[in-house]
Motif scaffolding. Structure first.
Motif, PDB file in Angstrom:
ATOM      1  N   ASP A 153       0.804  -1.230   0.000  1.00  0.00           N
ATOM      2  CA  ASP A 153       0.000   0.000   0.000  1.00  0.00           C
ATOM      3  C   ASP A 153       0.830   1.270   0.000  1.00  0.00           C
ATOM      4  O   ASP A 153       0.268   2.364   0.150  1.00  0.00           O
ATOM      5  CB  ASP A 153      -0.941  -0.003   1.207  1.00  0.00           C
ATOM      6  CG  ASP A 153      -1.982  -1.096   1.098  1.00  0.00           C
ATOM      7  OD1 ASP A 153      -2.426  -1.370  -0.029  1.00  0.00           O
ATOM      8  OD2 ASP A 153      -2.330  -1.694   2.136  1.00  0.00           O
ATOM      9  N   GLY A 154       2.152   1.158  -0.144  1.00  0.00           N
ATOM     10  CA  GLY A 154       2.948   2.371  -0.081  1.00  0.00           C
ATOM     11  C   GLY A 154       4.174   2.343  -0.960  1.00  0.00           C
ATOM     12  O   GLY A 154       4.610   1.288  -1.433  1.00  0.00           O
ATOM     13  N   GLN A 197       4.106   9.382   3.492  1.00  0.00           N
ATOM     14  CA  GLN A 197       4.178   9.510   2.026  1.00  0.00           C
ATOM     15  C   GLN A 197       4.964   8.366   1.398  1.00  0.00           C
ATOM     16  O   GLN A 197       4.855   8.128   0.196  1.00  0.00           O
ATOM     17  CB  GLN A 197       4.811  10.847   1.655  1.00  0.00           C
ATOM     18  CG  GLN A 197       3.978  12.023   2.144  1.00  0.00           C
ATOM     19  CD  GLN A 197       4.622  13.344   1.815  1.00  0.00           C
ATOM     20  OE1 GLN A 197       5.810  13.546   2.040  1.00  0.00           O
ATOM     21  NE2 GLN A 197       3.836  14.257   1.266  1.00  0.00           N
ATOM     22  N   CYS A 198       5.800   7.710   2.192  1.00  0.00           N
ATOM     23  CA  CYS A 198       6.433   6.458   1.800  1.00  0.00           C
ATOM     24  C   CYS A 198       6.225   5.503   2.964  1.00  0.00           C
ATOM     25  O   CYS A 198       6.183   5.910   4.127  1.00  0.00           O
ATOM     26  CB  CYS A 198       7.930   6.640   1.529  1.00  0.00           C
ATOM     27  SG  CYS A 198       8.314   7.417  -0.056  1.00  0.00           S
TER      28      CYS A 198
ATOM     29  N   LYS B  97      -0.718   8.475  -3.007  1.00  0.00           N
ATOM     30  CA  LYS B  97       0.050   8.019  -1.835  1.00  0.00           C
ATOM     31  C   LYS B  97       0.734   9.163  -1.093  1.00  0.00           C
ATOM     32  O   LYS B  97       1.011   9.049   0.090  1.00  0.00           O
ATOM     33  CB  LYS B  97       1.122   7.004  -2.264  1.00  0.00           C
ATOM     34  CG  LYS B  97       0.594   5.751  -2.951  1.00  0.00           C
ATOM     35  CD  LYS B  97      -0.246   4.906  -2.012  1.00  0.00           C
ATOM     36  CE  LYS B  97      -0.752   3.651  -2.716  1.00  0.00           C
ATOM     37  NZ  LYS B  97      -1.752   2.938  -1.887  1.00  0.00           N
ATOM     38  N   GLN B  98       1.085  10.224  -1.808  1.00  0.00           N
ATOM     39  CA  GLN B  98       1.894  11.282  -1.192  1.00  0.00           C
ATOM     40  C   GLN B  98       1.174  12.618  -1.097  1.00  0.00           C
ATOM     41  O   GLN B  98       1.571  13.482  -0.321  1.00  0.00           O
ATOM     42  CB  GLN B  98       3.191  11.490  -1.992  1.00  0.00           C
ATOM     43  CG  GLN B  98       4.010  10.206  -2.170  1.00  0.00           C
ATOM     44  CD  GLN B  98       5.434  10.485  -2.595  1.00  0.00           C
ATOM     45  OE1 GLN B  98       5.667  11.282  -3.493  1.00  0.00           O
ATOM     46  NE2 GLN B  98       6.379   9.839  -1.940  1.00  0.00           N
TER      47      GLN B  98
END
Lengths: 259, 259
Positions: A153-154, A197-198, B97-98
């Motif tokens: 998911d990331g 974000q990561c 995601k970010q």
């Protein structure tokens, strides 16, 4: 016990002064030298900012011990009182080639216990700071712990050489993630993980590369250890993984499996 | 001849309206769907912003032909008059995601000749725009052509999968550069090359990924072609390399050599 907010007020003012000096280097000019190779740069700014931090620390906290990227390295192991870890410019290649995407970092320990960590995104003028006592802030805004996302998911920040050479099977971890990113500065990569974000960041790092980030990440319930599950030693280079608890288990599962 | 500044005034206002809609999606919520795989995302915002651009184009320039990532794709080859290429959100994975590191892009051709290109760094609110007639600007500030650096003197943006699989020997090019970077958005990578922050960027791209960037890059004397030295066809996916003239020659020399 040192008053943490009083300490913070001093340290954050040093960063803003460092920023002025760094921005000013566009006018005054930059001298770039090689350290161990053509890819390992140091500039007059790295040296100047480290010297500036050291002077400020000595002036305000004369009994401190200090470990800095560009200078004298006191021993962490036996240190009592305040211990400082300085990385004046993290991501010097980005600083030289891009003029952005670099960080200035300070970590503070008291009696070998994490007290405060600082990652300053110099060009964007955002200070990520805090510790186990105060929590973690982006400037004046308190950060909440990122969600415990799974690897799938990331995005995964990775050191470029590790990715290219498929170091310990890291490419398998990347393929199970939402994709690899390479930003070229441990500080900037830590910021991405702190903010969700990561989902993780993996690199071969020295204590000044990870000290501040580790204090902040652990204060937000992230895992920061070697990929073999060992605590960081604050002595040598190590394969450091910072990640959500789920992603940490998944990545180390892949990278420590017998092949 | 269409008045370029008049055209620009309209187009730039669309981007600012798109930004409001995108920022607003933090409140209204994001629906994420898969296209070809779990790594190929599309959101209601990609679709909504493309629809918005299409409506604005139809309203202002009813005779236009349009090619958009998320919708109908008119043929570039036979088009006369204004031809528009739209990528509403480039770097959708980063967007999801970010919440940053993505771009919104529009390219405009007249009678198949490049007229204007736009790359909008949405979150940082910087518009990179221009073309062969007007030159290239970052917001209101005119950009000068980046120095013609050699590969060894700059960072190289690369597609992650290409780097991992050493596609056509790209790792050799990376090792001769100052390092690899992976940012995850063609638009953001083009911005780095336009500003001299990377010496080149290599990826497998479709026309809406490269159209705007190619117009801007060529207006700044950069080379934008396939790695086999062919002009971009505006039809299919291609291995696109944008780079300084020196780095372009060096990278294609490595990647097209008989192994």
């Amino acid at each position: 016990m040192t008053d943490q907010l009083e300490l913070h007020e001093k340290i954050s003012s040093w960063f803003h002064s460092a920023r002025d000096q760094i921005l000013n280097s566009k006018q005054t000019g930059l001298n770039v030298d090689y350290k161990t190779s053509r890819l390992d740069l140091v500039t007059n700014m790295d040296r100047g900012i480290e010297k500036f931090y050291r002077e400020k620390i000595r002036e305000n906290f004369p009994d401190s011990n200090i470990m800095g990227e560009e200078g004298q390295k006191d021993e962490f192991r036996s240190s009592q009182g305040l211990f400082w870890v300085i990385d004046p410019i993290d991501g010097t290649m980005n600083f030289v080639k891009q003029g952005t995407h670099f960080a200035s970092m300070i970590a503070v320990y008291q009696d070998q216990k994490p007290l405060l960590g600082y990652i300053y995104d110099v060009i964007n003028d955002h200070l990520y700071w805090g510790g186990p006592g105060l929590g973690v802030y982006r400037d004046d805004q308190k950060l909440t712990a990122p969600m415990d996302l799974a690897l799938a998911d990331g995005l995964l920040g990775v050191n470029g050489a590790m990715l290219m050479h498929n170091y310990r099977n890291v490419q398998t971890a990347v393929k199970q993630s939402a994709g690899a990113r390479i930003y070229g500065s441990a500080g900037i990569e830590f910021i991405h993980v702190l903010q969700g974000q990561c989902v993780g960041y993996l690199s071969h790092l020295r204590p000044w590369d990870y000290a501040a980030g580790a204090i902040l990440a652990e204060s937000l319930n992230l895992i920061v250890k070697t990929i073999d599950g060992q605590p960081l030693g604050m002595v040598e280079s190590e394969d450091v993984l910072v990640a959500t608890p789920q992603a940490y288990r998944q990545i180390t599962g892949i990278m420590t499996a017998e092949s």
